[in-house]
Enzyme design. Structure first.
Site, PDB file in Angstrom:
ATOM      1  N   CYS A 335       0.789  -1.237   0.000  1.00 11.89           N
ATOM      2  CA  CYS A 335       0.000   0.000   0.000  1.00 11.89           C
ATOM      3  C   CYS A 335       0.823   1.291   0.000  1.00 11.89           C
ATOM      4  CB  CYS A 335      -1.023   0.042   1.115  1.00 11.89           C
ATOM      5  SG  CYS A 335      -1.266  -1.455   2.021  1.00 11.89           S
ATOM      6  N   ARG A 364       6.796 -11.119   5.750  1.00 12.20           N
ATOM      7  CA  ARG A 364       6.312 -10.786   7.087  1.00 12.20           C
ATOM      8  C   ARG A 364       6.925 -11.765   8.059  1.00 12.20           C
ATOM      9  NH1 ARG A 364      -0.099  -9.776   5.542  1.00 12.20           N
ATOM     10  NH2 ARG A 364       0.358  -8.052   4.130  1.00 12.20           N
ATOM     11  N   GLN A 382       0.563 -11.345  -3.162  1.00  6.66           N
ATOM     12  CA  GLN A 382      -0.887 -11.233  -3.242  1.00  6.66           C
ATOM     13  C   GLN A 382      -1.290 -10.805  -4.640  1.00  6.66           C
ATOM     14  OE1 GLN A 382      -1.371  -8.170  -0.257  1.00  6.66           O
ATOM     15  NE2 GLN A 382      -1.852  -9.675   1.310  1.00  6.66           N
ATOM     16  N   ASP A 384      -2.657  -8.230  -5.286  1.00  5.95           N
ATOM     17  CA  ASP A 384      -2.928  -7.020  -4.517  1.00  5.95           C
ATOM     18  C   ASP A 384      -3.418  -5.903  -5.433  1.00  5.95           C
ATOM     19  OD1 ASP A 384      -3.071  -5.478  -2.300  1.00  5.95           O
ATOM     20  OD2 ASP A 384      -0.912  -5.197  -2.059  1.00  5.95           O
ATOM     21  N   HIS A 386      -4.968  -1.572  -5.180  1.00  9.45           N
ATOM     22  CA  HIS A 386      -5.504  -0.431  -4.443  1.00  9.45           C
ATOM     23  C   HIS A 386      -6.267   0.441  -5.409  1.00  9.45           C
ATOM     24  CE1 HIS A 386      -2.270  -1.895  -1.856  1.00  9.45           C
ATOM     25  NE2 HIS A 386      -3.114  -1.580  -0.898  1.00  9.45           N
ATOM     26  N   LYS A 466     -12.781  -4.118   7.219  1.00  4.72           N
ATOM     27  CA  LYS A 466     -12.463  -5.081   6.163  1.00  4.72           C
ATOM     28  C   LYS A 466     -13.651  -5.979   5.896  1.00  4.72           C
ATOM     29  CE  LYS A 466      -9.231  -7.390   8.441  1.00  4.72           C
ATOM     30  NZ  LYS A 466      -8.232  -8.464   8.560  1.00  4.72           N
ATOM     31  N   HIS A 512      -8.345  -1.102  -0.397  1.00  3.92           N
ATOM     32  CA  HIS A 512      -7.342  -2.174  -0.483  1.00  3.92           C
ATOM     33  C   HIS A 512      -8.119  -3.437  -0.821  1.00  3.92           C
ATOM     34  CE1 HIS A 512      -4.463   0.073   2.341  1.00  3.92           C
ATOM     35  NE2 HIS A 512      -5.575   0.753   2.415  1.00  3.92           N
TER      36      HIS A 512
END
Length: 639
Positions: A335, A364, A382, A384, A386, A466, A512
């Site tokens: 992000c 992580r 991911q 991912d 945005h 979320k 997100h």
RNA sequence: GCCGCCUUAGCUCAGCCGGUAGAGCAUCGCAUUCGUAAUGCGGGGGUCGCGUGUUCGAGUCACGCAGGCGGCGCCA
């Protein structure tokens, strides 16, 4: 007098204070014997509970699903009684039902060992044989607290203190033993039966809080009959064979080793599967107007401090330090990087929404106990994305995302276990008003896309609520895969702006979102879902061309080449082995299509296709086979 | 991170009361050319997770560590 209405529609008067047992007895002697509970206007009650009001009544016997819940809970009570008989220094706490069974948490200085379980089970059977009558008592709150504190059951006393004042404090007695419990319960311990098994031992924190004492949890399963118990145990055993770690090893998809805890070594076949999935979702996203970017793997700590991630997650981030003393963090998420791209140059409202995607690797530092095969890892990536948009665009973008997610899950034939709306956590940024708007907007968008959500307090991200899309693994554990998060906070903290129609600077909102979530996790769930037997388009090896005798070697090479030219993933098996051996081996390896070629096929330019899971064969010309398999192997979005 | 359990050949697993390691599959070699879920014979392969201790002697006992598994906690 009270009127009781029976399931057949008949209504009969009874004296007030009549019990369920009396009612059952009034119908038949055998029903009185079989009755375990009653249901009055939908509420389950003890058979001996005096009824003070009328209503719709049902007599619950052992075969009914409502009875099973009570059998399980009573088994937990019998477990607790057995444990306290065998280990008098043990305090009881809580013992609720869970899917397929129950657990009971005990406070005891010394942990139980696995060897204790058979002893406890044996004592439980004795208690069932003793047929202890189970009775309900209503206690005075203050006396109950004093009593449980007095006998050293401090957890029970604490539970009573937490029970709302308008609720009765009920204690159930079975033989010499008693427990604070809301009920209802079976008439006596005999009815618990013996179709139970203690399954595992675990530590669990009191009230689920790591700051509290750790209790000893004993899990068990219980069923209405021995046959049901046996069926359950078989089902679990079968499900365990689908474990992605076993299937992954057997299919040679990936491995782990000590030097890289939580880090996957993807083997060629596993990586093929991974890339196939990734390419598929990438196409789906591109078709929805996403633009893909790539941001740095390592960025200065200062950026993570600005975003707020450092404060909350720095222990879970891998960092490195240069000889000059610069502290860098390996990115745990994309992000902040995406905001940097958004912030580069001046944005206009005309550009919005900007849907920015990235598939780059993330790291992580997950705690040792949380890692789980490829489902929870330290190195992941991911699907991912945005979405930078205006407030007015939030709802349409959210709905479009949920629609896209549902399309992808339908293509992959996975079934959503649940959709949760994770609400504001204690530790958060942003105003109350922003949170309220964000939570409500997400729920509306989900509903608009035809998805009902379950609101769960306190589980949101620090920057926003979320939507969590959960899937089940082989043995029923659920994992969050897809997610949609509405964020007013990061654009502000990282100062993202665009120029509005009015010529002034405005703050965009950030969504997100991930459809699959971690590709690693999703691949793991998919492996378990299909037990390795993937549909043709996903299978790492789609076709094996297997010869019967070496006469067909040249033709096999020709056939394999033709299939490969059509884009299929093909292996060729010329080994000097019987065809039965080859069929067995590639079937166990879950190859969807075995193309067998012998002298006959070589002479006629044909192949004999054998599908995984069926023992028939389909003899086609090579051209026909290429055409047929090419169509079947086309990913769902390209059909 | 916490509680419990586990760790022997590439894989699945035997190995009793401490006496110096075994099977099946896989692999390699030879023979076999056999039409849809295991062809036969032979060979190689192990610092018994790592370390320390007890013992004449440790895969086996004790302690520590690591990794894994189940659960709890955590999960941007």
């Amino acid at each position: 007098m009270i009127d009781l209405k029976f399931p057949d529609g008949s209504v009969r008067p009874f004296d007030a204070g009549v019990t369920g047992r009396d009612v059952a007895a009034s119908i038949s002697k055998s029903l009185e014997k079989k009755a375990l509970l009653i249901k009055l206007d939908g509420e389950l009650l003890d058979l001996a509970r005096p009824l003070e009001r009328g209503g719709a009544i049902e007599i619950i016997t052992r075969e009914r699903p409502e009875a099973l819940d009570t059998i399980r809970h009573d088994t937990a009570h019998v477990l607790a009684e057995a444990v306290q008989e065998l280990f008098p220094d043990t305090q009881v706490t809580i013992g609720p039902n869970v899917e397929d069974g129950f657990y009971y948490d005990f406070a005891r200085a010394e942990p139980f060992s696995l060897d204790d379980l058979p002893k406890i089970e044996a004592r439980m059977r004795q208690i069932v044989d003793r047929d202890e009558a189970i009775s309900r008592e209503v206690w005075d709150r203050a006396e109950a607290i004093a009593h449980f504190d007095g006998i050293g059951e401090t957890y029970k006393a604490q539970i009573i203190r937490g029970i709302p004042g308008d609720q009765a404090i009920t204690v159930y007695r079975q033989g010499q033993w008693k427990d604070l419990c809301r009920g209802p319960h079976l008439p006596s311990t005999r009815h618990v039966g013996k179709a139970f098994k203690l399954t595992k031992l675990a530590g669990a924190y009191w009230r689920g809080d790591q700051a509290n004492a750790q209790l000893q949890r004993i899990y068990g399963t219980a069923w209405a009959s021995d046959a049901d118990l046996a069926a359950y145990l078989t089902r679990i055993e079968e499900a365990e064979k689908r474990d992605h770690r076993k299937v992954g090893a057997a299919m040679d998809l990936f491995h782990f080793q000590e030097e890289g805890r939580g880090m996957i070594f993807w083997h060629p076949k596993g990586w093929t599967l991974y890339r196939t999935l990734q390419n598929y979702v990438r196409r789906r996203m591109e078709a929805e107007g996403y633009v893909e970017v790539k941001t740095p793997q390592v960025l200065d700590r200062a950026l993570w401090e600005r975003s707020g991630h450092w404060e909350k997650f720095h222990d879970d981030m891998f960092t490195c330090e240069t000889p000059d003393g610069e502290v860098l963090a390996i990115k745990p998420m994309n992000c902040p990087g995406h905001v940097q791209i958004f912030n580069h140059g001046q944005r206009s409202y005309r550009e919005l929404p900007i849907r920015m995607a990235e598939f780059d690797g993330l790291h992580r530092n997950e705690s040792s106990g949380s890692m789980h095969g490829i489902i929870r890892v330290r190195g992941l990536s991911q699907d991912d994305g945005h979405i930078f948009c205006t407030e007015e665009q939030i709802e349409a973008e959210s709905k479009a995302f949920v629609d896209l997610l549902r399309l992808v899950y339908a293509d992959l034939k996975v079934e959503l276990q649940s959709v949760k709306l994770a609400l504001r956590p204690d530790k958060r940024f942003g105003t109350e008003e922003q949170w309220t708007i964000a939570e409500d907007t997400l729920e509306r968008a989900a509903n608009a896309a035809g998805v009902e959500v379950e609101r769960i307090p306190n589980e949101g991200a620090f920057y926003g609520p979320k939507l969590e899309f959960h899937l089940r693994d082989a043995i029923g554990r659920t994992w969050q895969c897809g997610t949609l998060q509405l964020d007013y906070v990061l654009p502000e903290r990282l100062d993202a702006t665009y120029i509005g129609e009015d010529g002034a600077k405005h703050r965009p909102v950030m969504l997100h979102r991930a459809i699959l979530g971690s590709l690693e996790r999703f691949t793991g769930v998919l492996i378990e879902h299909y037990a390795g037997a993937f549909p043709l388009w996903l299978a790492p090896v789609q076709v094996v061309v297997a010869t019967i005798t070496s006469d067909a070697d040249d033709y096999a090479a020709t056939a394999a080449a033709a299939l490969r030219k059509a884009g299929l993933r093909v292996e060729i098996d010329l080994r000097n082995e019987k065809v039965g051996y080859k069929v067995r081996e590639h079937s166990l390896a879950k190859v969807p299509v075995i193309a067998v070629v012998g002298r006959r096929e070589a002479e006629e330019d044909k192949v004999a296709l054998r599908r995984l899971g069926s023992d028939g064969q389909q003899v086609l010309t090579l051209d026909e086979a290429v055409a047929l398999l090419t169509i079947e192997a086309t990913p769902p979005d390209l059909r």
